[in-house]
Write a protein that holds these residues in place. Structure first.
Motif, PDB file in Angstrom:
ATOM      1  N   GLN A 194     -28.776 -11.793 -17.758  1.00 18.21           N
ATOM      2  CA  GLN A 194     -27.371 -12.200 -17.879  1.00 18.21           C
ATOM      3  C   GLN A 194     -26.581 -11.191 -18.703  1.00 18.21           C
ATOM      4  OE1 GLN A 194     -26.520 -16.490 -18.579  1.00 18.21           O
ATOM      5  NE2 GLN A 194     -28.752 -16.745 -18.535  1.00 18.21           N
ATOM      6  N   GLN A 195     -27.173 -10.678 -19.779  1.00 16.62           N
ATOM      7  CA  GLN A 195     -26.458  -9.710 -20.596  1.00 16.62           C
ATOM      8  C   GLN A 195     -26.271  -8.392 -19.844  1.00 16.62           C
ATOM      9  OE1 GLN A 195     -24.190  -9.607 -22.561  1.00 16.62           O
ATOM     10  NE2 GLN A 195     -24.997  -9.753 -24.653  1.00 16.62           N
ATOM     11  N   ARG A 196     -27.253  -8.002 -19.053  1.00 11.25           N
ATOM     12  CA  ARG A 196     -27.093  -6.790 -18.236  1.00 11.25           C
ATOM     13  C   ARG A 196     -26.014  -6.995 -17.169  1.00 11.25           C
ATOM     14  NH1 ARG A 196     -32.693  -4.998 -16.050  1.00 11.25           N
ATOM     15  NH2 ARG A 196     -33.483  -7.037 -16.679  1.00 11.25           N
ATOM     16  N   THR A 197     -25.924  -8.216 -16.633  1.00 17.90           N
ATOM     17  CA  THR A 197     -24.825  -8.525 -15.713  1.00 17.90           C
ATOM     18  C   THR A 197     -23.485  -8.381 -16.428  1.00 17.90           C
ATOM     19  OG1 THR A 197     -26.224 -10.066 -14.474  1.00 17.90           O
ATOM     20  CG2 THR A 197     -23.841 -10.286 -14.190  1.00 17.90           C
ATOM     21  N   ALA A 198     -23.439  -8.844 -17.684  1.00 20.59           N
ATOM     22  CA  ALA A 198     -22.205  -8.717 -18.467  1.00 20.59           C
ATOM     23  C   ALA A 198     -21.863  -7.251 -18.722  1.00 20.59           C
ATOM     24  CB  ALA A 198     -22.346  -9.465 -19.788  1.00 20.59           C
ATOM     25  N   ILE A 199     -22.873  -6.406 -18.931  1.00 21.01           N
ATOM     26  CA  ILE A 199     -22.630  -4.973 -19.101  1.00 21.01           C
ATOM     27  C   ILE A 199     -22.036  -4.398 -17.821  1.00 21.01           C
ATOM     28  CG2 ILE A 199     -23.740  -2.722 -19.408  1.00 21.01           C
ATOM     29  CD1 ILE A 199     -25.702  -4.094 -21.324  1.00 21.01           C
ATOM     30  N   ALA A 200     -22.626  -4.765 -16.670  1.00 25.37           N
ATOM     31  CA  ALA A 200     -22.092  -4.279 -15.390  1.00 25.37           C
ATOM     32  C   ALA A 200     -20.647  -4.728 -15.206  1.00 25.37           C
ATOM     33  CB  ALA A 200     -22.966  -4.785 -14.244  1.00 25.37           C
ATOM     34  N   ARG A 201     -20.365  -5.989 -15.572  1.00 28.48           N
ATOM     35  CA  ARG A 201     -18.986  -6.499 -15.449  1.00 28.48           C
ATOM     36  C   ARG A 201     -18.030  -5.709 -16.337  1.00 28.48           C
ATOM     37  NH1 ARG A 201     -18.306 -12.358 -17.664  1.00 28.48           N
ATOM     38  NH2 ARG A 201     -18.795 -11.156 -19.533  1.00 28.48           N
ATOM     39  N   SER A 202     -18.487  -5.322 -17.535  1.00 26.88           N
ATOM     40  CA  SER A 202     -17.609  -4.580 -18.448  1.00 26.88           C
ATOM     41  C   SER A 202     -17.244  -3.207 -17.910  1.00 26.88           C
ATOM     42  CB  SER A 202     -18.282  -4.444 -19.821  1.00 26.88           C
ATOM     43  OG  SER A 202     -19.303  -3.458 -19.803  1.00 26.88           O
ATOM     44  N   LEU A 203     -18.015  -2.715 -16.935  1.00 26.03           N
ATOM     45  CA  LEU A 203     -17.796  -1.367 -16.397  1.00 26.03           C
ATOM     46  C   LEU A 203     -17.008  -1.354 -15.093  1.00 26.03           C
ATOM     47  CD1 LEU A 203     -21.383   0.104 -16.976  1.00 26.03           C
ATOM     48  CD2 LEU A 203     -19.344   0.479 -18.381  1.00 26.03           C
ATOM     49  N   ILE A 204     -16.684  -2.520 -14.541  1.00 28.17           N
ATOM     50  CA  ILE A 204     -16.109  -2.575 -13.198  1.00 28.17           C
ATOM     51  C   ILE A 204     -14.771  -1.857 -13.116  1.00 28.17           C
ATOM     52  CG2 ILE A 204     -14.985  -4.811 -13.535  1.00 28.17           C
ATOM     53  CD1 ILE A 204     -16.719  -3.577 -10.305  1.00 28.17           C
TER      54      ILE A 204
END
Length: 242
Positions: free
Chosen positions: A168-178
């Motif tokens: 979930q935190q890695r998903t949040a990292i990906a979201r922060s980069l969109i």
């Protein structure tokens, strides 16, 4: 792309001169009035962060770390002092202008992940740009690439409830980069993770700087984060002490 150290990753475009600090904070105070008492959440804070740095804000609870991070990200306003983001004085920006600045150059990673539970990983990553005039196929392709970048190509269609805390935190990292930010702000990014998973997340934050050229500022109690940071800023009682 399959990992954050992939050399084919594309760095976000620079905002302003490479010599311009991404963050400039001068004599920033944040005061809260509680009845007759004034609580000093920040006291005369001064800080400069240059492009590509990984800066760790460390200190005990109540030291002002999250307050400083929220002021940098425009989630809160200082009582007084100067805050410049990529050379722009935020005091001169309207709320809508500051919102546009956040949207264009700042990505956020939260302690509690802040994922929408009924959306898939790829839909969560797309969310910040979902209502922008982007081609939907291009947006989906970009979101999948970012999930692959953080090692979650096999979890693209999983909902958060079907994922571990680290995923979930890695998903949040990906979201922060969109939105291809130049600055990522992370509030206690390893707080809800076990030590090994936390180390993985911290390495990814470091690699954002070294591979993608993103500037990262993280607030934390975790010495693992400090070990990977290029600079540690220590806080106590609302002051930057080191």
């Amino acid at each position: 792309m399959t990992a954050l150290d992939d050399t084919q990753a594309t760095a976000p475009s620079d905002v302003g001169s490479p010599k311009t600090p991404v963050i400039e904070i001068a004599d920033v105070w944040k005061l809260h009035k509680l009845g007759d008492e004034v609580v000093k959440a920040l006291v005369s804070a001064d800080l400069q962060v240059m492009p590509g740095e990984f800066v760790c804000l460390m200190g005990p609870s109540g030291s002002g770390k999250s307050t400083l991070l929220n002021i940098i990200g425009g989630l809160d306003r200082p009582t007084k002092g100067t805050v410049r983001i990529s050379g722009r004085d935020t005091a001169q920006l309207t709320e809508s202008q500051f919102a546009a600045l956040r949207h264009d150059i700042i990505g956020f990673i939260f302690q509690s992940y802040n994922l929408i539970p009924f959306l898939s990983a790829v839909e969560n990553v797309e969310l910040p740009l979902m209502f922008e005039p982007y081609d939907r196929k291009s947006l989906r392709k970009r979101a999948i690439e970012l999930l692959e970048l953080v090692g979650l190509g096999h979890r693209v269609h999983h909902q958060p409830t079907k994922m571990s805390g680290g995923e979930q935190q890695r998903t949040a990292i990906a979201r922060s980069l969109i939105s291809s930010p130049t600055l990522v702000l992370a509030d206690e990014p390893t707080a809800n993770l076990d030590h090994r998973t936390g180390e993985t997340v911290v390495r990814m934050l470091r690699d954002l700087c070294t591979t993608l050229g993103v500037t990262v500022v993280a607030s934390t109690h975790d010495p693992t984060v400090a070990d990977q940071a290029s600079r540690v800023v220590r806080m106590r009682d609302g002051q930057i002490v080191e």
